[in-house]
Design a protein around this motif. Structure first.
Motif, PDB file in Angstrom:
ATOM      1  N   ALA A 207       0.823  -1.209   0.000  1.00 27.00           N
ATOM      2  CA  ALA A 207       0.000   0.000   0.000  1.00 27.00           C
ATOM      3  C   ALA A 207       0.857   1.258   0.000  1.00 27.00           C
ATOM      4  CB  ALA A 207      -0.928  -0.013   1.218  1.00 27.00           C
ATOM      5  N   GLY A 208       2.052   1.173   0.635  1.00 29.88           N
ATOM      6  CA  GLY A 208       2.911   2.343   0.681  1.00 29.88           C
ATOM      7  C   GLY A 208       2.207   3.512   1.337  1.00 29.88           C
ATOM      8  N   HIS A 209       2.388   4.673   0.736  1.00 32.18           N
ATOM      9  CA  HIS A 209       1.728   5.856   1.277  1.00 32.18           C
ATOM     10  C   HIS A 209       0.305   6.003   0.790  1.00 32.18           C
ATOM     11  CE1 HIS A 209       5.833   8.027   1.914  1.00 32.18           C
ATOM     12  NE2 HIS A 209       5.562   7.169   2.862  1.00 32.18           N
ATOM     13  N   ASP A 210      -0.103   5.179  -0.153  1.00 32.42           N
ATOM     14  CA  ASP A 210      -1.409   5.373  -0.776  1.00 32.42           C
ATOM     15  C   ASP A 210      -2.530   5.398   0.255  1.00 32.42           C
ATOM     16  OD1 ASP A 210      -0.156   5.483  -3.161  1.00 32.42           O
ATOM     17  OD2 ASP A 210      -0.627   3.431  -3.768  1.00 32.42           O
ATOM     18  N   LYS A 211      -2.465   4.462   1.191  1.00 31.36           N
ATOM     19  CA  LYS A 211      -3.531   4.382   2.187  1.00 31.36           C
ATOM     20  C   LYS A 211      -3.537   5.623   3.065  1.00 31.36           C
ATOM     21  CE  LYS A 211      -5.368   1.288   5.752  1.00 31.36           C
ATOM     22  NZ  LYS A 211      -5.145   0.016   6.487  1.00 31.36           N
ATOM     23  N   ALA A 212      -2.341   6.037   3.507  1.00 32.51           N
ATOM     24  CA  ALA A 212      -2.259   7.215   4.368  1.00 32.51           C
ATOM     25  C   ALA A 212      -2.680   8.471   3.612  1.00 32.51           C
ATOM     26  CB  ALA A 212      -0.841   7.372   4.905  1.00 32.51           C
ATOM     27  N   LEU A 213      -2.218   8.586   2.370  1.00 30.02           N
ATOM     28  CA  LEU A 213      -2.560   9.779   1.594  1.00 30.02           C
ATOM     29  C   LEU A 213      -4.045   9.819   1.267  1.00 30.02           C
ATOM     30  CD1 LEU A 213       0.489  10.055  -0.825  1.00 30.02           C
ATOM     31  CD2 LEU A 213       0.060  11.273   1.307  1.00 30.02           C
ATOM     32  N   ALA A 214      -4.626   8.648   1.042  1.00 28.22           N
ATOM     33  CA  ALA A 214      -6.065   8.618   0.777  1.00 28.22           C
ATOM     34  C   ALA A 214      -6.836   9.143   1.985  1.00 28.22           C
ATOM     35  CB  ALA A 214      -6.506   7.196   0.434  1.00 28.22           C
ATOM     36  N   SER A 215      -6.356   8.790   3.183  1.00 34.93           N
ATOM     37  CA  SER A 215      -7.005   9.260   4.396  1.00 34.93           C
ATOM     38  C   SER A 215      -6.899  10.780   4.519  1.00 34.93           C
ATOM     39  CB  SER A 215      -6.378   8.584   5.620  1.00 34.93           C
ATOM     40  OG  SER A 215      -6.898   9.125   6.820  1.00 34.93           O
ATOM     41  N   TRP A 216      -5.685  11.310   4.223  1.00 33.64           N
ATOM     42  CA  TRP A 216      -5.497  12.762   4.281  1.00 33.64           C
ATOM     43  C   TRP A 216      -6.306  13.458   3.198  1.00 33.64           C
ATOM     44  CZ3 TRP A 216      -3.960  15.340   8.211  1.00 33.64           C
ATOM     45  CH2 TRP A 216      -3.046  14.792   9.117  1.00 33.64           C
ATOM     46  N   SER A 217      -6.347  12.863   2.023  1.00 22.62           N
ATOM     47  CA  SER A 217      -7.111  13.459   0.930  1.00 22.62           C
ATOM     48  C   SER A 217      -8.589  13.572   1.310  1.00 22.62           C
ATOM     49  CB  SER A 217      -6.951  12.614  -0.339  1.00 22.62           C
ATOM     50  OG  SER A 217      -7.696  13.162  -1.406  1.00 22.62           O
ATOM     51  N   GLU A 218      -9.085  12.529   1.945  1.00 22.70           N
ATOM     52  CA  GLU A 218     -10.474  12.553   2.380  1.00 22.70           C
ATOM     53  C   GLU A 218     -10.700  13.624   3.436  1.00 22.70           C
ATOM     54  OE1 GLU A 218     -13.754   9.548   4.465  1.00 22.70           O
ATOM     55  OE2 GLU A 218     -11.759   8.817   3.911  1.00 22.70           O
ATOM     56  N   PHE A 219      -9.672  13.778   4.325  1.00 21.72           N
ATOM     57  CA  PHE A 219      -9.781  14.765   5.390  1.00 21.72           C
ATOM     58  C   PHE A 219      -9.853  16.185   4.830  1.00 21.72           C
ATOM     59  CE2 PHE A 219      -7.557  17.662   8.321  1.00 21.72           C
ATOM     60  CZ  PHE A 219      -8.404  17.582   9.414  1.00 21.72           C
ATOM     61  N   PHE A 220      -9.039  16.456   3.782  1.00 16.54           N
ATOM     62  CA  PHE A 220      -8.970  17.805   3.233  1.00 16.54           C
ATOM     63  C   PHE A 220     -10.084  18.106   2.227  1.00 16.54           C
ATOM     64  CE2 PHE A 220      -4.349  17.342   4.334  1.00 16.54           C
ATOM     65  CZ  PHE A 220      -4.380  18.282   5.360  1.00 16.54           C
ATOM     66  N   THR A 221     -10.796  17.094   1.791  1.00 10.43           N
ATOM     67  CA  THR A 221     -11.870  17.314   0.825  1.00 10.43           C
ATOM     68  C   THR A 221     -13.040  18.013   1.503  1.00 10.43           C
ATOM     69  OG1 THR A 221     -11.229  15.329  -0.397  1.00 10.43           O
ATOM     70  CG2 THR A 221     -13.443  16.194  -0.784  1.00 10.43           C
ATOM     71  N   PRO A 222     -13.453  19.164   0.955  1.00  8.14           N
ATOM     72  CA  PRO A 222     -14.587  19.872   1.576  1.00  8.14           C
ATOM     73  C   PRO A 222     -15.825  18.989   1.570  1.00  8.14           C
ATOM     74  CG  PRO A 222     -13.497  21.240  -0.075  1.00  8.14           C
ATOM     75  CD  PRO A 222     -12.949  19.863  -0.229  1.00  8.14           C
ATOM     76  N   PRO A 223     -16.607  19.071   2.599  1.00 11.71           N
ATOM     77  CA  PRO A 223     -17.830  18.262   2.630  1.00 11.71           C
ATOM     78  C   PRO A 223     -18.800  18.714   1.547  1.00 11.71           C
ATOM     79  CG  PRO A 223     -17.798  19.826   4.444  1.00 11.71           C
ATOM     80  CD  PRO A 223     -16.457  19.901   3.804  1.00 11.71           C
ATOM     81  N   LYS A 224     -19.522  17.787   1.014  1.00 16.18           N
ATOM     82  CA  LYS A 224     -20.500  18.119  -0.006  1.00 16.18           C
ATOM     83  C   LYS A 224     -21.653  18.878   0.647  1.00 16.18           C
ATOM     84  CE  LYS A 224     -19.524  14.135  -2.961  1.00 16.18           C
ATOM     85  NZ  LYS A 224     -20.092  12.917  -3.602  1.00 16.18           N
ATOM     86  N   PRO A 225     -22.104  19.939  -0.033  1.00 16.50           N
ATOM     87  CA  PRO A 225     -23.212  20.692   0.555  1.00 16.50           C
ATOM     88  C   PRO A 225     -24.462  19.821   0.660  1.00 16.50           C
ATOM     89  CG  PRO A 225     -22.805  21.373  -1.712  1.00 16.50           C
ATOM     90  CD  PRO A 225     -21.677  20.480  -1.316  1.00 16.50           C
ATOM     91  N   ALA A 226     -25.157  19.975   1.745  1.00 18.55           N
ATOM     92  CA  ALA A 226     -26.369  19.179   1.947  1.00 18.55           C
ATOM     93  C   ALA A 226     -27.432  19.582   0.927  1.00 18.55           C
ATOM     94  CB  ALA A 226     -26.889  19.381   3.365  1.00 18.55           C
ATOM     95  N   ARG A 227     -28.095  18.608   0.381  1.00 15.66           N
ATOM     96  CA  ARG A 227     -29.147  18.870  -0.599  1.00 15.66           C
ATOM     97  C   ARG A 227     -30.356  19.487   0.103  1.00 15.66           C
ATOM     98  NH1 ARG A 227     -30.228  13.738  -4.254  1.00 15.66           N
ATOM     99  NH2 ARG A 227     -31.611  15.303  -5.210  1.00 15.66           N
ATOM    100  N   LYS A 228     -30.846  20.574  -0.503  1.00 13.07           N
ATOM    101  CA  LYS A 228     -32.010  21.218   0.083  1.00 13.07           C
ATOM    102  C   LYS A 228     -33.265  20.419  -0.277  1.00 13.07           C
ATOM    103  CE  LYS A 228     -30.166  25.912   0.060  1.00 13.07           C
ATOM    104  NZ  LYS A 228     -30.380  27.306  -0.422  1.00 13.07           N
ATOM    105  N   ARG A 229     -34.040  20.160   0.705  1.00 11.53           N
ATOM    106  CA  ARG A 229     -35.272  19.427   0.466  1.00 11.53           C
ATOM    107  C   ARG A 229     -36.376  20.390   0.025  1.00 11.53           C
ATOM    108  NH1 ARG A 229     -35.715  15.140   5.500  1.00 11.53           N
ATOM    109  NH2 ARG A 229     -33.767  14.002   5.049  1.00 11.53           N
ATOM    110  N   ALA A 230     -37.130  19.953  -0.981  1.00 15.13           N
ATOM    111  CA  ALA A 230     -38.242  20.781  -1.449  1.00 15.13           C
ATOM    112  C   ALA A 230     -39.279  20.896  -0.338  1.00 15.13           C
ATOM    113  CB  ALA A 230     -38.867  20.154  -2.691  1.00 15.13           C
ATOM    114  N   PRO A 231     -39.794  22.095  -0.171  1.00 18.02           N
ATOM    115  CA  PRO A 231     -40.797  22.250   0.905  1.00 18.02           C
ATOM    116  C   PRO A 231     -42.007  21.365   0.645  1.00 18.02           C
ATOM    117  CG  PRO A 231     -40.764  24.157  -0.555  1.00 18.02           C
ATOM    118  CD  PRO A 231     -39.598  23.324  -0.922  1.00 18.02           C
ATOM    119  N   ARG A 232     -42.524  20.824   1.669  1.00 20.57           N
ATOM    120  CA  ARG A 232     -43.675  19.954   1.529  1.00 20.57           C
ATOM    121  C   ARG A 232     -44.927  20.773   1.196  1.00 20.57           C
ATOM    122  NH1 ARG A 232     -43.378  15.653   6.546  1.00 20.57           N
ATOM    123  NH2 ARG A 232     -41.424  14.602   5.900  1.00 20.57           N
TER     124      ARG A 232
END
Length: 259
Positions: A207-232
């Motif tokens: 795995a080398g650094h791939d596993k560690a870097l994948a973890s860091w990459s996930e950490f630095f990735t901005p969270p996806k904006p929450a989808r707005k729900r259509a008003p009922r």
């Protein structure tokens, strides 16, 4: 290197440079008297220069110093154990003396298992061993330099050991070359220092650094904006049941008039 020299060897070197060379080399020594071949520094004359080497099995250091008035040929001078080298440094920098003392030229003589340092005011003599045989650092370094580099992205080292190479620098940049993740790193600093640093095995070599870097990459990735729900949509209101119309009251029937 060649066998230790049997004939006296004499040369001149600046006191400060000699002290700095020994101090730096001792940084890479093992400091373990149970392994005498690693517990100190080895002195050599190589191509008319003083070459000082040390290793603790994980790091190797080679420092070359310009010398003058060399009387003798190339060859190994001998080995100074850690305690003796520290004693020599202390004697060359006695308390109460100014920095001017370290600028004075020294005459160094090696003969009959003794190393004598003469600063024209006093002489200091210590034992230098021709019996203790340390690893051939020059050979190890030249083999590493000649080894063809492999393309590899990942390598690992002990950060504390890597940081110790800073002791050999007085402001110069360090150049690092990696031949192979399983081979020593080559570290050169300025014109007078070269060394090796053994790598550290990774826990998961595939795995080398791939596993560690994948973890860091996930950490630095901005969270996806929450989808707005259509008003009922408001549920249609149920119509209230119509009220039954009240029955109309009939007017009372009029009684017929009597004749």
């Amino acid at each position: 290197m060649t066998d230790p020299k049997t004939l006296p060897v004499t040369f001149s070197i600046q006191s400060r440079e000699f002290v700095d060379t020994l101090t730096t080399a001792l940084t890479f020594a093992l400091r373990d008297s149970t392994l005498p071949m690693l517990d100190g520094v080895d002195l050599n004359i190589f191509k008319g220069q003083l070459v000082t080497t040390a290793t603790d099995r994980f790091r190797l250091a080679l420092i070359r110093s310009e010398i003058d008035e060399l009387d003798g040929a190339d060859g190994r001078l001998g080995f100074l154990d850690y305690a003796t080298a520290r004693k020599l440094i202390a004697l060359m920098k006695p308390a109460g003396r100014g920095r001017g003392m370290t600028l004075a030229p020294l005459t160094v003589t090696v003969a009959d298992g003794r190393l004598t340092v003469d600063n024209r005011l006093e002489k200091v003599t210590v034992a230098i061993s021709t019996v203790v045989t340390p690893p051939d650092v020059i050979k190890l370094i030249t083999e590493s330099i000649a080894r063809e580099a492999k393309s590899s992205r990942d390598w690992a080292v002990n950060p504390k050991l890597l940081a110790s190479f800073a002791r050999a620098s007085s402001g110069e940049m360090a150049a690092v070359r990696v031949n192979d993740p399983t081979r020593p790193l080559i570290v050169s600093i300025g014109d007078n220092f070269i060394g090796l640093l053994m790598p550290v095995r990774m826990g998961d070599p595939e795995a080398g650094h791939d596993k560690a870097l994948a973890s860091w990459s996930e950490f630095f990735t901005p969270p996806k904006p929450a989808r707005k729900r259509a008003p009922r949509k408001a549920a249609p209101r149920k119509a209230a049941p119509a009220k039954a119309a009240a029955p109309k009251k009939r007017a009372p029937a009029k009684k017929a008039a009597k004749a």
